[in-house]
Design a protein around this motif. Sequence first.
Motif, PDB file in Angstrom:
ATOM      1  N   ASP A  36       0.870  -1.180   0.000  1.00 59.97           N
ATOM      2  CA  ASP A  36       0.000   0.000   0.000  1.00 59.97           C
ATOM      3  C   ASP A  36       0.905   1.227   0.000  1.00 59.97           C
ATOM      4  O   ASP A  36       1.419   1.627   1.037  1.00 59.97           O
ATOM      5  N   LYS A  37       1.100   1.819  -1.164  1.00 60.41           N
ATOM      6  CA  LYS A  37       2.067   2.906  -1.298  1.00 60.41           C
ATOM      7  C   LYS A  37       1.462   4.280  -1.038  1.00 60.41           C
ATOM      8  O   LYS A  37       2.102   5.302  -1.253  1.00 60.41           O
ATOM      9  N   ARG A  38       0.216   4.322  -0.563  1.00 62.69           N
ATOM     10  CA  ARG A  38      -0.354   5.599  -0.141  1.00 62.69           C
ATOM     11  C   ARG A  38       0.304   6.055   1.153  1.00 62.69           C
ATOM     12  O   ARG A  38       0.815   5.240   1.930  1.00 62.69           O
ATOM     13  N   SER A  39       0.264   7.361   1.402  1.00 67.75           N
ATOM     14  CA  SER A  39       0.777   7.875   2.672  1.00 67.75           C
ATOM     15  C   SER A  39      -0.066   7.353   3.823  1.00 67.75           C
ATOM     16  O   SER A  39      -1.276   7.149   3.697  1.00 67.75           O
ATOM     17  N   LYS A  40       0.584   7.152   4.966  1.00 68.63           N
ATOM     18  CA  LYS A  40      -0.119   6.637   6.145  1.00 68.63           C
ATOM     19  C   LYS A  40      -1.353   7.470   6.477  1.00 68.63           C
ATOM     20  O   LYS A  40      -2.400   6.946   6.861  1.00 68.63           O
ATOM     21  N   PHE A  41      -1.217   8.801   6.339  1.00 67.96           N
ATOM     22  CA  PHE A  41      -2.278   9.659   6.863  1.00 67.96           C
ATOM     23  C   PHE A  41      -3.605   9.566   6.122  1.00 67.96           C
ATOM     24  O   PHE A  41      -4.634   9.995   6.634  1.00 67.96           O
ATOM     25  N   VAL A  42      -3.629   8.979   4.929  1.00 65.13           N
ATOM     26  CA  VAL A  42      -4.920   8.885   4.231  1.00 65.13           C
ATOM     27  C   VAL A  42      -5.847   7.886   4.912  1.00 65.13           C
ATOM     28  O   VAL A  42      -7.059   7.872   4.633  1.00 65.13           O
ATOM     29  N   HIS A  43      -5.329   7.065   5.811  1.00 63.95           N
ATOM     30  CA  HIS A  43      -6.163   6.088   6.509  1.00 63.95           C
ATOM     31  C   HIS A  43      -6.898   6.694   7.701  1.00 63.95           C
ATOM     32  O   HIS A  43      -7.860   6.095   8.195  1.00 63.95           O
ATOM     33  N   TYR A  44      -6.490   7.858   8.177  1.00 59.08           N
ATOM     34  CA  TYR A  44      -6.943   8.315   9.488  1.00 59.08           C
ATOM     35  C   TYR A  44      -8.261   9.084   9.467  1.00 59.08           C
ATOM     36  O   TYR A  44      -8.930   9.190  10.478  1.00 59.08           O
ATOM     37  N   ARG A  45      -8.626   9.685   8.334  1.00 60.38           N
ATOM     38  CA  ARG A  45      -9.884  10.412   8.168  1.00 60.38           C
ATOM     39  C   ARG A  45     -10.149  11.387   9.313  1.00 60.38           C
ATOM     40  O   ARG A  45     -11.135  11.271  10.051  1.00 60.38           O
ATOM     41  N   PRO A  46      -9.279  12.371   9.474  1.00 58.01           N
ATOM     42  CA  PRO A  46      -9.422  13.299  10.608  1.00 58.01           C
ATOM     43  C   PRO A  46     -10.611  14.239  10.447  1.00 58.01           C
ATOM     44  O   PRO A  46     -11.060  14.542   9.342  1.00 58.01           O
ATOM     45  N   ARG A  47     -11.115  14.689  11.576  1.00 57.07           N
ATOM     46  CA  ARG A  47     -12.108  15.764  11.589  1.00 57.07           C
ATOM     47  C   ARG A  47     -11.411  17.108  11.751  1.00 57.07           C
ATOM     48  O   ARG A  47     -11.880  18.132  11.261  1.00 57.07           O
ATOM     49  N   THR A  48     -10.286  17.096  12.464  1.00 59.28           N
ATOM     50  CA  THR A  48      -9.458  18.284  12.629  1.00 59.28           C
ATOM     51  C   THR A  48      -8.061  17.941  12.126  1.00 59.28           C
ATOM     52  O   THR A  48      -7.517  16.898  12.493  1.00 59.28           O
ATOM     53  N   ALA A  49      -7.498  18.792  11.280  1.00 57.17           N
ATOM     54  CA  ALA A  49      -6.168  18.502  10.735  1.00 57.17           C
ATOM     55  C   ALA A  49      -5.295  19.745  10.789  1.00 57.17           C
ATOM     56  O   ALA A  49      -5.724  20.839  10.395  1.00 57.17           O
ATOM     57  N   ILE A  50      -4.095  19.569  11.310  1.00 58.06           N
ATOM     58  CA  ILE A  50      -3.078  20.616  11.255  1.00 58.06           C
ATOM     59  C   ILE A  50      -2.138  20.302  10.098  1.00 58.06           C
ATOM     60  O   ILE A  50      -1.636  19.182   9.990  1.00 58.06           O
ATOM     61  N   LEU A  51      -1.905  21.283   9.232  1.00 60.37           N
ATOM     62  CA  LEU A  51      -0.915  21.178   8.163  1.00 60.37           C
ATOM     63  C   LEU A  51       0.206  22.149   8.524  1.00 60.37           C
ATOM     64  O   LEU A  51       0.099  23.351   8.307  1.00 60.37           O
ATOM     65  N   ASN A  52       1.273  21.613   9.087  1.00 63.30           N
ATOM     66  CA  ASN A  52       2.318  22.456   9.674  1.00 63.30           C
ATOM     67  C   ASN A  52       3.199  23.124   8.632  1.00 63.30           C
ATOM     68  O   ASN A  52       3.570  24.286   8.761  1.00 63.30           O
ATOM     69  N   ASN A  53       3.618  22.385   7.638  1.00 69.54           N
ATOM     70  CA  ASN A  53       4.550  22.856   6.621  1.00 69.54           C
ATOM     71  C   ASN A  53       4.687  21.754   5.586  1.00 69.54           C
ATOM     72  O   ASN A  53       4.166  20.652   5.769  1.00 69.54           O
ATOM     73  N   LEU A  54       5.381  22.035   4.506  1.00 71.75           N
ATOM     74  CA  LEU A  54       5.534  21.028   3.455  1.00 71.75           C
ATOM     75  C   LEU A  54       6.786  21.329   2.641  1.00 71.75           C
ATOM     76  O   LEU A  54       6.885  22.362   1.981  1.00 71.75           O
ATOM     77  N   GLU A  55       7.756  20.407   2.755  1.00 73.46           N
ATOM     78  CA  GLU A  55       8.989  20.494   1.984  1.00 73.46           C
ATOM     79  C   GLU A  55       9.294  19.138   1.370  1.00 73.46           C
ATOM     80  O   GLU A  55       8.672  18.129   1.725  1.00 73.46           O
ATOM     81  N   PHE A  56      10.267  19.105   0.479  1.00 70.35           N
ATOM     82  CA  PHE A  56      10.681  17.825  -0.075  1.00 70.35           C
ATOM     83  C   PHE A  56      11.441  17.027   0.972  1.00 70.35           C
ATOM     84  O   PHE A  56      12.337  17.532   1.642  1.00 70.35           O
ATOM     85  N   ASP A  57      11.052  15.773   1.122  1.00 70.25           N
ATOM     86  CA  ASP A  57      11.704  14.862   2.052  1.00 70.25           C
ATOM     87  C   ASP A  57      11.392  13.440   1.588  1.00 70.25           C
ATOM     88  O   ASP A  57      10.659  13.236   0.617  1.00 70.25           O
ATOM     89  N   HIS A  58      11.927  12.449   2.276  1.00 73.45           N
ATOM     90  CA  HIS A  58      11.695  11.043   1.947  1.00 73.45           C
ATOM     91  C   HIS A  58      12.022  10.756   0.484  1.00 73.45           C
ATOM     92  O   HIS A  58      11.213  10.209  -0.277  1.00 73.45           O
ATOM     93  N   ALA A  59      13.238  11.124   0.109  1.00 77.57           N
ATOM     94  CA  ALA A  59      13.661  10.964  -1.285  1.00 77.57           C
ATOM     95  C   ALA A  59      13.708   9.501  -1.716  1.00 77.57           C
ATOM     96  O   ALA A  59      13.775   9.206  -2.918  1.00 77.57           O
ATOM     97  N   ASP A  60      13.659   8.583  -0.744  1.00 80.21           N
ATOM     98  CA  ASP A  60      13.662   7.162  -1.079  1.00 80.21           C
ATOM     99  C   ASP A  60      12.326   6.690  -1.632  1.00 80.21           C
ATOM    100  O   ASP A  60      12.263   5.639  -2.282  1.00 80.21           O
ATOM    101  N   ILE A  61      11.231   7.447  -1.383  1.00 82.24           N
ATOM    102  CA  ILE A  61       9.928   7.014  -1.902  1.00 82.24           C
ATOM    103  C   ILE A  61       9.211   8.067  -2.738  1.00 82.24           C
ATOM    104  O   ILE A  61       8.294   7.725  -3.488  1.00 82.24           O
ATOM    105  N   PHE A  62       9.601   9.335  -2.631  1.00 81.66           N
ATOM    106  CA  PHE A  62       8.963  10.383  -3.424  1.00 81.66           C
ATOM    107  C   PHE A  62       9.939  10.925  -4.461  1.00 81.66           C
ATOM    108  O   PHE A  62      11.079  11.265  -4.124  1.00 81.66           O
ATOM    109  N   ALA A  63       9.483  11.036  -5.696  1.00 77.71           N
ATOM    110  CA  ALA A  63      10.354  11.510  -6.774  1.00 77.71           C
ATOM    111  C   ALA A  63      10.639  12.997  -6.651  1.00 77.71           C
ATOM    112  O   ALA A  63      11.735  13.456  -6.982  1.00 77.71           O
ATOM    113  N   ASP A  64       9.654  13.756  -6.181  1.00 76.73           N
ATOM    114  CA  ASP A  64       9.813  15.210  -6.112  1.00 76.73           C
ATOM    115  C   ASP A  64       8.766  15.785  -5.173  1.00 76.73           C
ATOM    116  O   ASP A  64       7.930  15.057  -4.612  1.00 76.73           O
ATOM    117  N   LEU A  65       8.802  17.103  -5.001  1.00 77.17           N
ATOM    118  CA  LEU A  65       7.865  17.777  -4.108  1.00 77.17           C
ATOM    119  C   LEU A  65       6.423  17.600  -4.574  1.00 77.17           C
ATOM    120  O   LEU A  65       5.512  17.422  -3.764  1.00 77.17           O
TER     121      LEU A  65
END
Length: 456
Positions: free
Chosen positions: A177-206
Motif C-alpha cells: 500500500d504505497k499511499r501515505s499513512k495519513f490517508v487512513h486516518y480520516r481526521p475531523r481536525t487537521a493541522i498542516l504544519n509545513n511542506l517540503e521535499f523529504d523522503h527521497a527514497d519514496i517520493f520523486a519530487d515535491l
Amino acid sequence: MHIHILGICGTFMGGIAAIAKQAGHKVTGCDANVYPPMSTQLEEMGIALTQGFGAEQIELNPDVYVIGNVVTRGKPLMEEILNRGLPYISGPQWLAENVLQDKWVLAVAGTHGKTTTSSMLAWILEDAGLAPGFLIGGIPENFGVSARLPGKPALDPASVSPFFVIEADEYDTAFFDKRSKFVHYRPRTAILNNLEFDHADIFADLAAIETQFHHLVRTIPGNGRIVSNGREANLERVLERGCWTPVERFGADAGWQLGALHEDGGFDVLLNGQMQGTVRWALLGEHNRLNAVAAIAAARHAGVAVKDAIDALSRFANVKRRMEVKGVAGGVTVYDDFAHHPTAIATTLEGLRRKVGQARILAVLEPRSNTMKLGTMKDALPGSLALADQVFCSAAGLNWNPGEALEAMGAKAQTFTDFDALIDAIVAAARPGDHVLVMSNGGFGGIHQKLLDRLA
C-alpha cells in the motif's frame, strides 16, 4: 484477538502494539533489531518479541499479521504469509478500523514539527479534562508514553473520550500500500504544519508529496477544520487543488498570529489581530511558537477555550529528544535533538543560539535518515549549520562525501568515518561554557553519554 506485528520496534508500530494491548488483544511481534529501549517497553507490557523475520513464527498462528512499512518482500515470514494466504493488514489500516472508526481524530501533518505539535495538542486536551487517546512518534514528557487509548473525560467519567490525536506521517503505508499513512486516518481536525521535499527514497519530487497531502485534504469532512500554515506556499498550492473544509491559517498576516516575544521566552497569541493571551514557557525557537499556535487553534475546534489552551502550554514539558539536555560535564552542556532535515537543523540551531547568546555551539551531526543518506539535501547543509561555531559530522554509512558538502565552511567543519575519532575531536575542542548539540534521528552509538563521560 491475537495480532502479530512485523516491525514492532519502530515508534509507530510500537505505539500500535501498546494500544492493541490496552484494548485487550493478545500482542506478539518481531523485528530485525529487537533491543532497548523499545524492546524493554514492549516486554514490560507483556508483549513477547522475536528477533528477525523467520518463517517459523507462522506457528504462533495469530488471527492477523499487522505489517509495518519496514517489511519488504523476501522476508521469510512475509513470504510464508503470502504463500499460505493468511490474513494481513498494514499498521495504519488496522488502527483506522479498530481504534479510529468512531473517534474525533485530530491529525498533525507536515514535514517538520509533527511530534512536538501532536504532543502539545494531546496535552492541551488532557489538561482540559478531555482524556484523549494518542499515537505520537516520540515520548511526550507530560505523559511518559507514546501511545494510549482514550480515557474517561473529567466531566463525564461514565463515558469514553471521543478524541484521538495522531501524528499523521506522509511516509508510505506498507510494501503493498504505497499511499501515505495519513490517508487512513480520516481526521475531523487537521493541522498542516509545513511542506517540503523529504523522503527521497519514496517520493520523486515535491509534487508527489503535494499530491498525497491533497489526498489527505479530500478525506476531511465539511464540518471539520483545517489549521494550515499561512506562510507555506506549498500548502497553499495543495489547498488550491480542492478543499471542502473550513480553513484557519496561522503564522501569516491574518488568522492566528505570533505576537510580542517576551524576554523570558513567553509570547503573545493573536487571533485576527486581537490579543488572546500569553504563553509562558521555556521552549526555544519560532518553530515551536508556530507549533503552539497551531495546537491552540486545533484544540479550539475540539471545544477547548483559547485561554485554557494557552494556560495548558505553560505546563507543557516538551518531547524527549527535542533539545533535551542530556547532562553537563566539565562546564559543557550536551543536548540531544532529533533534527535531521536541513530546515529542522537550522531552526534548532536558531533556537539554541537565541538561548545561549555568544557562547560557543559545537554542532554534531549524523546524516542518518534515508533522504540524508542519499545525499539529496547535502547542498543545503552548510547554510543550515551556519549558526554553529564548529561542526562535527559523521560520514559513516554514506554514499557521498560530507567533507565536500561542507567544504564551504572551511576549518569550521570536520568529518569523520571513525566514531572514536569523532568523539576525540569533540572532546578536544570543547571547553567550559560550550554547548554541544547532537543531532540525529537514531541512537548515534550512545554518543551523548560517551561525551559526558569523557568531558567529566
